[in-house]
Design a protein around this motif. Structure first.
Motif, short mmCIF file in Angstrom:
data_model
loop_
_atom_site.label_atom_id
_atom_site.label_comp_id
_atom_site.label_asym_id
_atom_site.label_seq_id
_atom_site.Cartn_x
_atom_site.Cartn_y
_atom_site.Cartn_z
N LEU A 192 -5.09 -14.94 -125.64
CA LEU A 192 -3.60 -16.30 -125.63
C LEU A 192 -2.84 -16.32 -126.80
O LEU A 192 -2.05 -16.10 -126.74
N GLY A 193 -3.63 -15.51 -128.08
CA GLY A 193 -2.73 -15.69 -129.23
C GLY A 193 -2.60 -13.62 -128.79
O GLY A 193 -0.82 -14.43 -129.55
N LEU A 194 -2.37 -13.42 -128.37
CA LEU A 194 -1.83 -12.11 -127.66
C LEU A 194 -0.34 -12.23 -126.94
O LEU A 194 1.28 -12.19 -127.03
N PHE A 195 -0.53 -13.13 -126.16
CA PHE A 195 0.36 -14.30 -125.34
C PHE A 195 1.46 -14.65 -125.35
O PHE A 195 2.44 -14.84 -125.88
N VAL A 196 0.54 -15.93 -126.94
CA VAL A 196 1.65 -16.24 -127.64
C VAL A 196 2.61 -16.02 -128.50
O VAL A 196 3.56 -15.92 -128.65
#
Length: 915
Positions: A192-196
């Protein structure tokens, strides 16, 4: 050793790797700056860069070491994981067996490790470019390392269940298996951090969606973070309860005041709520990530979000659904088998997940990585433009340095190879040192609470001696505390005790949660089996006892010929013990008996041993008769039985009296000392006794004196010389009303064929007759029955009996009457007097009469047969029975049944047939 020590150490090393990941960069930067400052005679706390004129020897060393010599967190993590894998190989080899499922899981984890190692090596080659690259690649390595982390936990469960399933409970295996969810949650957070990061950079140019991206991003990140922290808390709590159950097993007992272990307390009070919260938050976290990916698909398309998301979510979904199928499907496995298959499938799926990561989700050298690094660089530049120089410090060595790149590459390869080998060896040694290969080595708990209110176990047993408890030989060794004397029980602990000698049982002593002793079971006296019926010439004296316990005694009675007593004692060991003996009884020489001599030769009497029960017979000397037997009794003396007596002849006849004795006495004989009593005749009174003397003669005492005279003389005067034909005296019925010993009343009996009940009474010195005189029986017609008559019965009239007076048959009394008493009547019924039951006398039938009757019967039968044959010939075999003939025959039958039929077989024989 705790059953979750491997998991705890793995999490500890993982946490240390994360600490290295987030703290190594500022720490190494500080060390580099301080080294340069110290070399330039500057203070590190001046917070300024060292002078450029400083000699480059020390500066180059710190620059090179900080760039290449620092331990990277991912290499450290992989080295530790390799240490765990090598230790697993040693543990399985030490057990000596490699089951199929263990081989399969071990091969799967090794294959997973090789694929992940290659992928990590590829990404580490670009990680050291700059700070932005480090942060980006570290986030990717969280997902790449996921298969190794989960696979190691799965293999650990498979190995424990296959090789040591009896030592590990299902709760412990469940704790180990579910603890791997921490790495899944951490990887999902990184995804999720990568996507954000990508969406934040790409959405800056879209003002309309920018206002929507920020709140949705914050919500998604907060949901995933919450799940990560909650699952960490749940896993840490479960691991802590399992760890406390071994390291401080009595702590939970002392806190809860019950014998519920920490694991049981967790299962009863926390597990259900924690599972529900975990499921809900996991569902929300997956929903957030899934929704975020689909909502911003246009921004994330260039980095390929599909496989990146499903590479993490697949672990959660596949493992969860395969657990549901194994648990609630049609297989009906037991719980341990379900965990074994679940963990084995999870381990086997990890190489597939690692291949998916390297080929689909995070392929190295593809455009997505370059695009991602550019976005991260742009995000850094925009967020911290004022500090871009400091944040963009180059860690790679400048190409213009005096050291050539070829020489640097050769040195780096050698350095990295040696450094990696040393790191792996050190990691293996560290893991084996902390977790010895022999997992069955148990370390004592670090903390325990014992029962101290009533002293140690020995003091409790001594103070409660009525329980008959005793410590076992190994009780002190098993329950000894370090540096403390005695044996102590911890809270909710128990130990088995023995019983004192003479008692049996399996008592158990338990330490209650309140710190007091509580015993279970009793010590009952030792029971002996059924005692022997015979012991040493003695028989058991029956007392009705069916149960014998220790210290009970029984008595045996000596058999015939032995004297003494034997006691049987039930021993403390449950075995009968016998005391005493039965000695043989020996009698002295037989006694000398007068009038008799022993039936043995003198030398036999002298040398013979007389045991109890043996006998010696004596023969009476002439003229004495009888037999004497001397029997050796149990008391050692002879007992004489029998006598030698002189025999007398029959008692003498005395006038006016009759000797009274039984026939058996007359048969046996009259011996010395026998007394015979006489009965005086009617009309005489007194007492007369005859005694057999030693000389063989009778001595007579007393006599019968005249009172009313002789009764027979009186009857002769009354009825004539032949009075005995009509009367007889009944001496047994004589009565003495006055008590003088003389007869007062004598019943008389009428002879056969006469009726009456006369009595002779002695009154005032003379005899008188009373009662009914003897006379012939009377009939209903006034006739008199014959005194004696003959009755013949049967078809041939051959069964003849002689009757006297009346004949009683079928409730009616009848007789043949005197022809001169009442005209022509021959048979009539008796009245006024009952029938006389006289003995029946069978009369022999005449041979000629019997033969004649038989001949007549045979002739009649032959005539009847001829008539039947003749009728059959005329009627051609048909039998007819005329109605008038049947009527006539039946009337004759009724006539015969109702009355009497007189049949004249011969001229002289007349038979009465009565139905």
């Amino acid at each position: 050793m705790s059953q979750v020590d491997v998991v705890l150490l793995q999490f500890a090393m993982g946490t240390f790797a994360l600490a290295m990941r987030y703290c190594s960069r500022p720490l190494l930067s500080c060390c580099r700056r301080c080294g340069l400052c110290f070399h330039g005679w500057l203070c590190c706390i001046c917070n300024r860069e060292p002078a450029q004129s400083t000699s480059t020897s020390i500066g180059d060393f710190y620059l090179w070491f900080s760039t290449y010599g620092a331990v990277r967190w991912y290499w450290f993590h992989l080295a530790i994981q390799l240490g765990f894998i090598s230790r697993e190989f040693q543990v399985i080899s030490a057990v000596g067996t490699w089951p199929f499922e263990v081989k399969l899981s071990f091969c799967a984890i090794c294959l997973t490790y090789l694929v992940v190692l290659l992928e990590v090596y590829n990404f580490s080659s670009v990680r050291s470019k700059d700070v932005v690259t480090k942060i980006t690649v570290d986030g990717l390595l969280d997902m790449i390392l996921l298969p190794v982390n989960i696979g190691l936990f799965g293999h650990l469960c498979v190995r424990k269940l296959s090789l040591q399933g009896q030592h590990h409970s299902v709760q412990v295996i469940s704790t180990i298996a579910e603890s791997s969810e921490i790495w899944e949650a951490w990887a999902l957070w990184s995804v999720l951090g990568l996507f954000v990061t990508v969406v934040d950079v790409e959405s800056q140019e879209d003002a309309e969606r920018r206002s929507f991206v920020k709140p949705f991003r914050n919500l998604s990140l907060q949901g995933v973070r919450t799940w990560v922290f909650i699952i960490m808390a749940i896993s840490v709590t479960r691991l802590a309860t399992t760890f406390l159950e071994h390291s401080a097993p009595s702590l939970c007992f002392w806190v809860s005041k019950s014998c519920m272990s920490c694991t049981k307390l967790y299962e009863d009070h926390i597990h259900l709520a924690a599972a529900a919260v975990n499921f809900i938050l996991c569902s929300f976290a997956l929903a957030f990530v899934f929704t975020f990916e689909h909502t911003f698909d246009e921004y994330l398309r260039r980095i390929g979000p599909f496989w990146k998301f499903w590479g993490v979510k697949g672990v959660v979904s596949v493992t969860y659904f395969q657990w549901l199928v194994l648990s609630y499907g049609p297989f009906h496995f037991e719980q341990k088998r379900i965990y074994l298959l679940h963990c084995l499938l999870t381990t086997v799926e990890m190489p597939i997940l690692a291949v998916i990561h390297s080929c689909c989700a995070y392929p190295f050298g593809k455009p997505w990585l370059e695009y991602l690094l550019k976005l991260q660089q742009k995000d850094m530049e925009e967020a911290e433009a004022e500090a871009s120089d400091r944040r963009m410090t180059v860690f790679w060595r400048d190409p213009e340095d005096t050291i050539s790149m070829g020489k640097v590459d050769s040195m780096l390869c050698c350095f990295y190879l040696l450094f990696w080998i040393a790191g792996c060896i050190g990691a293996h040694s560290f893991v084996v040192f902390v977790l010895p290969v022999n997992e069955m080595v148990q370390r004592p708990p670090m903390f325990n609470v014992s029962c101290t209110k009533e002293g140690d176990i020995w003091q409790y047993v001594e103070n409660n001696h009525q329980l008959h408890y005793r410590l076992k030989d190994d009780t002190l060794e098993k329950h000894r505390l370090p540096n403390v004397g005695g044996a102590w029980l911890h809270l909710c602990d128990r130990t088995e005790l023995d019983c004192e000698p003479g008692f049996q049982g399996s008592p158990i002593l338990r330490c209650s949660p309140s710190g007091t002793y509580d015993h279970r079971g009793f010590c009952r006296r030792t029971r002996c089996g059924q005692p022997k019926e015979e012991v040493g010439h003695a028989r058991l004296h029956s007392s009705g006892q069916t149960r014998w316990t220790s210290d009970m005694e029984i008595t045996y009675e000596c058999q015939r010929g032995f004297t003494g007593q034997i006691q049987g004692i039930c021993g403390k060991d449950g075995v009968w013990r016998f005391e005493g003996e039965c000695k043989e009884v020996i009698c002295p020489s037989p006694p000398v008996v007068p009038r008799a001599k022993p039936l043995l030769e003198p030398h036999e009497l002298e040398y013979r041993t007389w045991q109890a029960g043996t006998s010696l017979h004596y023969q009476c000397e002439e003229p004495f008769t009888g037999s004497i037997t001397a029997t050796c009794e149990d008391d050692g003396t002879f007992l004489l039985s029998g006598r030698c007596l002189r025999q007398c002849n029959a008692p003498p006849k005395m006038p006016n009296s009759v000797a009274i004795y039984e026939n058996q006495l007359a048969i046996k004989g009259f011996f010395e000392g026998l007394r015979v009593t006489y009965q005086c005749s009617p009309g005489y009174g007194g007492t007369l006794i005859a005694t057999c003397r030693e000389d063989g003669n009778f001595s007579v005492e007393g006599g019968c004196k005249l009172r009313c005279g002789g009764l027979e003389s009186f009857l002769e005067k009354q009825f004539g010389v032949f009075w005995k034909d009509d009367l007889s005296t009944n001496q047994s019925g004589t009565l003495d009303f006055t008590g003088t010993g003389e007869a007062d009343l004598v019943p008389l009996r009428c002879s056969m064929g006469l009726a009456g009940q006369p009595l002779a009474v002695c009154h005032e010195g003379g005899w008188r007759l009373l009662g009914d005189p003897c006379q012939l029986f009377r009939t209903s017609s006034g006739c008199r029955c014959k005194r004696q008559w003959k009755l013949c019965q049967g078809l041939l009239q051959n069964n003849c009996k002689l009757w006297h007076g009346c004949h009683d048959r079928d409730g009616s009394s009848w007789c043949e009457v005197e022809s001169s008493s009442c005209g022509q009547t021959s048979w009539d019924y008796c009245v006024g007097q009952s029938a006389q039951e006289d003995p029946e006398v069978h009369l022999p039938s005449e041979t000629k009469t019997v033969a004649l009757r038989i001949g007549l019967l045979v002739t009649a039968g032959l005539l009847g047969l001829g008539v039947l044959l003749w009728m059959a010939k005329i009627k051609k075999g048909a039998w007819f029975w005329q109605e008038n003939q049947s009527t006539t025959v039946m009337s004759h039958v009724r006539t015969c049944i109702s009355g009497s039929v007189h049949v004249n077989l011969t001229g002289n024989v007349k038979v009465l047939v009565r139905f």
